[in-house]
Design an enzyme around this catalytic site. Sequence first.
Site, PDB file in Angstrom:
ATOM      1  N   GLU A   1      50.563  31.789  54.890  1.00  0.00           N
ATOM      2  CA  GLU A   1      49.103  31.671  55.400  1.00  0.00           C
ATOM      3  C   GLU A   1      48.267  30.671  54.755  1.00  0.00           C
ATOM      4  O   GLU A   1      48.581  29.745  53.277  1.00  0.00           O
ATOM      5  CB  GLU A   1      48.235  33.010  55.551  1.00  0.00           C
ATOM      6  CG  GLU A   1      47.599  33.108  54.049  1.00  0.00           C
ATOM      7  CD  GLU A   1      48.512  33.076  53.085  1.00  0.00           C
ATOM      8  OE1 GLU A   1      49.560  34.153  52.931  1.00  0.00           O
ATOM      9  OE2 GLU A   1      48.169  33.164  51.587  1.00  0.00           O
TER      10      GLU A   1
ATOM     11  N   SER B   1      39.382  24.856  40.257  1.00  0.00           N
ATOM     12  CA  SER B   1      40.728  25.359  40.973  1.00  0.00           C
ATOM     13  C   SER B   1      41.368  24.208  41.746  1.00  0.00           C
ATOM     14  O   SER B   1      42.144  23.892  41.872  1.00  0.00           O
ATOM     15  CB  SER B   1      40.684  26.676  41.996  1.00  0.00           C
ATOM     16  OG  SER B   1      39.494  26.416  42.220  1.00  0.00           O
TER      17      SER B   1
ATOM     18  N   LYS C   1      47.009  26.154  43.702  1.00  0.00           N
ATOM     19  CA  LYS C   1      48.027  26.328  44.749  1.00  0.00           C
ATOM     20  C   LYS C   1      49.635  25.529  44.263  1.00  0.00           C
ATOM     21  O   LYS C   1      50.617  26.828  44.970  1.00  0.00           O
ATOM     22  CB  LYS C   1      47.663  25.981  45.401  1.00  0.00           C
ATOM     23  CG  LYS C   1      46.786  26.989  46.523  1.00  0.00           C
ATOM     24  CD  LYS C   1      46.791  28.505  45.998  1.00  0.00           C
ATOM     25  CE  LYS C   1      45.174  28.667  47.015  1.00  0.00           C
ATOM     26  NZ  LYS C   1      45.503  30.524  46.870  1.00  0.00           N
TER      27      LYS C   1
END
Lengths: 256, 394
Positions: free
Chosen positions: B107, B374, B85
Amino acid sequence: MNRIEKAFDHGKAFIPFITAGDPCIDKTEEYILEMEKAGADLIEIGIPFSDPVAEGSVIQEADIRALASGTTTDNIFDMVGSLRKKTDIPLIFMTYLNPVFHYGYERFFQKCRETGIDGIIIPDVPFEEKHEVQDIAVQYDIKVISMIAPTSEDRIRSIAKEAEGFLYVVSSMGVTGVRNEINTDLESILSQIKEAADVPAAVGFGINTPQQAADIARISDGVIVGSAIIKIIAQYGKHAGPHIYTYVRMMKEALM
Amino acid sequence: MSNGRFGEYGGQYIPETLMNEIINLEKQYELFKQDPGFQSELEDLLKNYAGRPSLLYYAKKMTKDLGGAKIYLKREDLNHTGSHKINNVLGQVLMAKKMGKTRVIAETGAGQHGVACATAAALLGLECEIYMGKEDTDRQALNVYRMELLGAKVHAVTSGTQTLKDAVNETMREWASRVYDTHYVLGSVMGPHPFPTIVRDFQAVISKEAREQILKYEGKLPAAVLACVGGGSNAMGMFYNFIDDKGVRLIGCEAAGLGIDTDKHAATITKGSHGVFHGMKSYFCQDADGQITPVYSISAGLDYPGIGPEHAYLNDTKRASYVPVTDEEAVEAFEYLARTEGIICAIESAHAVAYAKKLAPAMDPGESIIICLSGRGDKDVAAIARYRGVKIYE
C-alpha cells in the site's frame, strides 16, 4: 438450549447472509422473515462495518449503503428484539471486531442474549485471538463461530477441536464474492474437520448457484450464501422481498 | 508479549486465510534476524545502494534563528528514493525473495513507500504491485509515474475514502487471494504481528546511527528527538534506540489538518480512542459505533486513522508524547526550512520541523534536539504551491 443446533436438524442447512440496514433496517426484518418462509435454516445478520477487509465489493457496498441509511448497532439490536417476537429461527451476527469492542464486549453479549442472538462470526478474530471474545460470550451462551480456510493446513485440527456452534469453512482464497468455480480440495479439509470436530461444518465464500450448493452439500453439513443475496437487494432495493424468497427457496430445494 | 503485544496493543486480528502465512513470516523473521548472511547482505544494500549512514546535519542557521537548543536533522531524505521507507523495504523484499516469493504487493499513501518498494523489487527481481487511494494517485501523480517507470503496476483504489486506509484494505484483500507466492511489504509499524516489530527493527537503523552521531558531535545525548507520525515508522525508527535513555524526550508529531477541533484531522492519539483495525489493537479515529472515520491531512503519508501499536504503548506509559501539528504550521515549517537551511523536506517531515520551531527556543543552548527528516519534498512542491494559491505547471 442454543438454537444453532436446530439449524442442522432439517437435512443440509441453508444459511443466507444479509447486511442489516441495507437498504434500511425495517426491510432487513422483512427480508429475514421471507428467508425463513422460503426454508432458510439459520440467518447470518451482518452488522455493517466501514472497512470490511474480508469482504469483496458486493458486501462492502452493502455495508456502505447500510451505514448511509443511518444504521447503528443499537438499531440492529432493536430490530432483532422485534424479530424475535415473530420467529424462533437461529440468528447469528457477522461483523468485525471493532464495532463489538467499541460497544463493550460485556454489554454487547448481554444485549445479544436479551434480544435473542445465538452466535457470532468475526472474520478478523482468528483462533489465536478468539479468547478475548469467547471468554465473555460464553457467559451469555453466545457461540463464537470459528472459520477454517484453504490455507489453514495443520491449524484445522486445533480449530476444529475447540469449535462451537458450527464451523465456517471458507471455500476459496481471497474475500467473499460470487465465483464461477471453486477449486479448493474441500473434501480433504472437511474430512480432517470431521475427525476433530463434534460440530457441523458449513461452507461459504463464492457459492451462488443451486448446482454449486448441491455439490458442496454432498460433502458438508450446509452452505452459506451472502453476496448472491446482497446482489438481489442491490438490484431491487425495497422491493427485493419476493426475489429473495424465490432465490432462497430454490437454493434450499437444491440441498434436499 | 503474546501474539506481538505491546502492553494491550498489537495482536493478530486478521482473517484465518492469512494466519498460516503470518505465523510462517514470524518464524522466518526470527531466523533472518539471527542469520549473519542475511544481515550482511542487508547491510551491504543499505550502505552501497541506499546510501547509509545518512547524515546527521547540524542546522546552524535554524539554531541561531530560533535561539535555543541546537538543532540536528537526521537526513533520511538523502537516502536512495528520497525517504526512510527504503530501510524497511530493502529488508522485507530481501526476506520475501529468500522465502521464495515471486511477487510483492504494498500500500502507499504519499507514494514514498510505493516507490521504495518498486525500487527494491526492480533491484531484486520480483514482480511488484502497488495499491494507492485514487485521491492520492491524483495528488501524488509524479510518484505514480515513478513507480510505473520502475516496472510496478499501480492500482488506484476507488473504495471508501480513496486514501491510505483503503489502500491497506485492498492490499490485505489481494494478499488473502494470493498468499502463496506473494509477500505484503507493509509500509509502517502497523498491521498484525509480526509487522510492527519487523518494520521497527528495519527502521531502528535511524536511531542507531543518530545516537552514535550525536554522541560523537556533542559528547552527550540529545534532550529530545522528534519525528512525524502517521502509522509511525520513521518515528519508531527515530525513537527506538533512545527508549532506554530516559533523559531523552521522544516526541511524535501528528497531523492536525485543519485543527483538532474540526473533523478534518488525522491526530489519532490526540483525538482517537482504543479500537481494533487493520490487524492490530491500537488507537483509531472512529465514531460512536466503532466505524472508522475519514481522516484528513495535507500530507497523504500522515492521512491514516490509526497508529502503530508500539506508539500506543509508548504513549500510555508516557515514554513518548504525541502532539498535533496543523497543515498551516507544517506548510510554514516547510517554507521555513527551505529558506533557512536550503532543504526542501517532505510535508510529512515538516510537521516535526514545525513542532521543533516551538520547542527549541524554550530550551537551553547547551541542549540539542534531533528532528527526523523522513523524506524529501519534491513530491510536495506542487501541493504547497496550490495551498499558497500559486499556479505552477509541472
